[in-house]
Design an enzyme around this catalytic site. Structure first.
Site, PDB file in Angstrom:
ATOM      1  N   THR A 124      -7.300  -0.552   6.677  1.00 38.06           N
ATOM      2  CA  THR A 124      -7.021   0.320   7.584  1.00 38.06           C
ATOM      3  C   THR A 124      -8.259   0.951   8.115  1.00 38.06           C
ATOM      4  O   THR A 124      -9.364   0.952   7.593  1.00 38.06           O
ATOM      5  CB  THR A 124      -6.058   1.310   6.902  1.00 38.06           C
ATOM      6  OG1 THR A 124      -5.911   2.524   7.780  1.00 38.06           O
ATOM      7  CG2 THR A 124      -7.034   2.251   6.039  1.00 38.06           C
ATOM      8  N   TYR A 133      -5.691   9.173   1.958  1.00 32.39           N
ATOM      9  CA  TYR A 133      -5.267   7.644   2.183  1.00 32.39           C
ATOM     10  C   TYR A 133      -6.581   7.001   2.576  1.00 32.39           C
ATOM     11  O   TYR A 133      -6.700   5.859   1.971  1.00 32.39           O
ATOM     12  CB  TYR A 133      -4.341   7.940   3.359  1.00 32.39           C
ATOM     13  CG  TYR A 133      -3.785   6.408   3.820  1.00 32.39           C
ATOM     14  CD1 TYR A 133      -3.318   5.524   3.200  1.00 32.39           C
ATOM     15  CD2 TYR A 133      -4.388   6.019   4.990  1.00 32.39           C
ATOM     16  CE1 TYR A 133      -2.959   4.229   3.477  1.00 32.39           C
ATOM     17  CE2 TYR A 133      -4.034   4.853   5.543  1.00 32.39           C
ATOM     18  CZ  TYR A 133      -3.282   3.786   4.791  1.00 32.39           C
ATOM     19  OH  TYR A 133      -2.981   2.706   5.161  1.00 32.39           O
ATOM     20  N   ALA A 168       0.760  -1.262  -0.123  1.00 32.76           N
ATOM     21  CA  ALA A 168      -0.088  -0.080   0.072  1.00 32.76           C
ATOM     22  C   ALA A 168       0.906   1.284  -0.080  1.00 32.76           C
ATOM     23  O   ALA A 168       2.084   1.269   0.494  1.00 32.76           O
ATOM     24  CB  ALA A 168      -0.904  -0.125   1.407  1.00 32.76           C
TER      25      ALA A 168
END
Length: 141
Positions: free
Chosen positions: A100, A124, A59
């Site tokens: 996440t 993000y 990532a």
């Protein structure tokens, strides 16, 4: 078991290696070995190596960097994840994907579960949510 770890040189990938190397054959996927943003390279790498399992830990995790490199964040986190899933689909390989908590806004007040409503506040988090949405639409061959 033969396990491909993408992002093998990152924090999560390194930890996975330590835990898994005793009992499994590991294939360490790094940007130097194949670029997950290149669908052909990704599919070919998975086809050639024939893992039993892919743990997708690659990532673009620089949260601040994602804000200034939006295209790269989406290319790696969303498109790259889609490419790994497509490669696994072609080879009938199981895939484990770890996302996440940045896909949530932090307003819940206690721990999140995978079924909670998402509301990412950063590029993000948005790019990581997009990869989860893309995975949901990939059909098993």
């Amino acid at each position: 078991m033969k396990i491909l770890i993408t992002g093998a040189d990152g924090m999560l990938g390194s930890d996975l290696q330590k835990v898994l190397k005793k009992n499994h054959e590991l294939i360490l996927g790094t940007i130097d070995i194949f670029d997950i943003t290149d669908i052909d390279a990704t599919i070919n790498f998975i086809k050639i190596n024939k893992p039993d399992l892919v743990i997708h830990a690659a990532a673009y995790t620089d949260v601040d960097g994602c804000e200034s490199n939006i295209d790269q964040a989406y290319r790696v986190n969303a498109l790259g994840t889609r490419n790994i899933a497509v490669g696994c689909n072609y080879t009938d390989t199981a895939m484990v994907y770890i996302s996440t908590d940045y896909v949530f806004d932090g307003q819940k007040g206690n721990g999140y579960i995978e079924f909670d409503a998402t509301n990412p506040l950063s590029v993000y988090g948005k790019s990581k949510l997009e990869d989860m949405i893309r995975l949901d639409h990939i059909k098993k061959r």
